[in-house]
Design an enzyme around this catalytic site. Sequence first.
Site, PDB file in Angstrom:
ATOM      1  N   GLY A  53       0.821  -1.201   0.000  1.00 20.37           N
ATOM      2  CA  GLY A  53       0.000   0.000   0.000  1.00 20.37           C
ATOM      3  C   GLY A  53       0.856   1.252   0.000  1.00 20.37           C
ATOM      4  CB  SER A  54       0.446   4.594  -1.512  1.00 22.22           C
ATOM      5  OG  SER A  54       0.821   4.175  -2.804  1.00 22.22           O
ATOM      6  N   GLY A  55       1.559   5.222   1.255  1.00 22.52           N
ATOM      7  CA  GLY A  55       1.457   5.830   2.583  1.00 22.52           C
ATOM      8  C   GLY A  55       2.625   5.470   3.473  1.00 22.52           C
ATOM      9  CG  HIS A  56       3.507   2.013   4.234  1.00 26.01           C
ATOM     10  ND1 HIS A  56       2.931   2.280   5.451  1.00 26.01           N
ATOM     11  CD2 HIS A  56       2.685   1.110   3.625  1.00 26.01           C
ATOM     12  CE1 HIS A  56       1.807   1.576   5.564  1.00 26.01           C
ATOM     13  NE2 HIS A  56       1.643   0.867   4.469  1.00 26.01           N
ATOM     14  CE  LYS A 104       4.804  -3.223   3.811  1.00 22.17           C
ATOM     15  NZ  LYS A 104       4.674  -3.015   2.338  1.00 22.17           N
ATOM     16  CG  ASP A 109       0.548  -6.370   0.851  1.00 22.28           C
ATOM     17  OD1 ASP A 109      -0.593  -5.920   1.086  1.00 22.28           O
ATOM     18  OD2 ASP A 109       1.554  -5.644   0.781  1.00 22.28           O
ATOM     19  CG  HIS A 218      -1.622  -0.685   7.311  1.00 17.16           C
ATOM     20  ND1 HIS A 218      -0.995  -1.876   7.604  1.00 17.16           N
ATOM     21  CD2 HIS A 218      -1.318  -0.392   6.029  1.00 17.16           C
ATOM     22  CE1 HIS A 218      -0.341  -2.291   6.520  1.00 17.16           C
ATOM     23  NE2 HIS A 218      -0.518  -1.412   5.561  1.00 17.16           N
TER      24      HIS A 218
END
Lengths: 330, 330
Positions: A53-56, A104, A109, A218
């Site tokens: 996911g984006s945001g990391h 991960k 995922d 998250h």
Amino acid sequence: MKKLINGVDAVVTDALRGIAAAHPSLRVDVENKVVFRAQAPRPGKVGLVSGGGSGHEPLHAGFVGYGMLDAACPGEVFTSPVPDQLIEATKGADGGAGVLHIVKNYTGDVLNFEMAAELSGDEGVEVASVLVNDDVAVQDSLYTAGRRGTGATLFVEKIAGALAETGAPLAEVARVAKEVNDRSRSFGVALTPSTVPAAGKPTFELGDTEIELGIGIHGEPGRTRAPHREAREIARIAMDAINDDLPLSGETLVLVNGMGGTPLLELYIVFAEVAAYLAEKGATPVRSLVGNYVTSLDMQGFSVTTCSLTDELTRLWDAPVETPALRWGR
Amino acid sequence: MKKLINGVDAVVTDALRGIAAAHPSLRVDVENKVVFRAQAPRPGKVGLVSGGGSGHEPLHAGFVGYGMLDAACPGEVFTSPVPDQLIEATKGADGGAGVLHIVKNYTGDVLNFEMAAELSGDEGVEVASVLVNDDVAVQDSLYTAGRRGTGATLFVEKIAGALAETGAPLAEVARVAKEVNDRSRSFGVALTPSTVPAAGKPTFELGDTEIELGIGIHGEPGRTRAPHREAREIARIAMDAINDDLPLSGETLVLVNGMGGTPLLELYIVFAEVAAYLAEKGATPVRSLVGNYVTSLDMQGFSVTTCSLTDELTRLWDAPVETPALRWGR
């Protein structure tokens, strides 16, 4: 919610346009949402592909380049990349020596990477996978069966990437990747929640004097809420959790990682406490990183990741790397 | 206020202990609050010394190392370093070829660096100074007569540092430092205020839908409050302010800098807009940085800094650098 975005639907593609403009060493397929090295694939080299996911950020696109990943797939914010993206990345990263997926451990995922591995295999790409599950905080959680994958992902990508660069075969690269994960442990702490653009409100609530111990990247719940306290005590809680799971000793690689909203000044204060703790246990932080590497949007807090080094792992850690977020030695 | 600290009085010394533990390439004098290169001074090389209030990390300590600074002096949070610190740093950085002081234009910094230059001169160290005043937002402000020094400080430190490494004399290093400042402009925007540990509350108030245009790195007021809006429009306001002051053209070095609390994802979105703006003006971001470099504790927001490059400046920018926060090419 105040964010530097043009609209919640455009967050990932707009950021990819920025990555493309900022880094000529990368080739960004904005439509398919894959970030490649400009020269990928390199014939005869094992390709390394990761994603999530984006945001990391900078994870994962910031780790694409010489000595690390060949391609990265950003999903929507806090959402797994889809199999089509991963297949595109896998095929584009294959130089004929096969591809390692670095995954991960989050349910979405894992499923999507598995599907992509199978379908890429059908198209003639040999794929091996390594699962990163370093977070000792909880056994299962909101997005995960088993332990979550967090800070050790960076260690796996760097060290396996260095080995791949030498022309090592896929089985060897997968072996060292697994070894890094096996020798790594993480624990995270949140002072504030993050806010996902599409949701428009914090992922959880935390009182003015409360912190969350064992937070996920998250904002998944950790072990417990606790009163806020001195950095020294918070660092000790994190390090005890790690040490209880895998006793610390010897030469150690340490990451004190910001969650995205924490000043670097405070991360250094945490690092001082982590180093003092390691000294008590007879361990030495011979290599270290302090900064924002595996983030959770604007969350304030930190995580610590340790990896017990061997001579081989130290040598591979020290090998040259040239990515947007990690560069040295060349 | 939730911060990762052991007490408001220990913030700077605790962070220095962390810097010392994390970076064996540095020698940290915790008592006098000076961060040196482990090998400083290098005989025959011009020494570069900078410093300023803490809370802007990695500036300045994160830029100490080969190709950049020889020493940095962190003051208390948002407070100038004192003359004694600066004298200690100046003497310790002098390899016999003199020392360049790189001073951000804040009244306290200017006075204390001037005093340190004079007193170091009395002790036989030749000192030259360059004043960084790149921020186009306001003419005078809370801490400053004249323009404030912000993001261009990094450019000056990198480029002058590269020239000093070649053995260039003090007057030449000072000349190029001044040239970088003269060719650089910055503008910052805040979405949220920062909180100074000793104060325990935000440095200013900002409504839920308001932003501050032209913010300073200590939260000093900018040009105006305005409603929050799309990243595209905010970036355009910042770039217009820069372009009105020094028209953008040709090969340009660009920093899109996070204020400390902004996710990297959003900084890349801003970078995409900045790159589009530059293209409109016929300018090209041939070199760029995106990330947290000149921060304001936990403030959310960003600044843009541009520098109009020459062949000489590009070559010096590309030269090897090896510091905690900026590393490449060696």
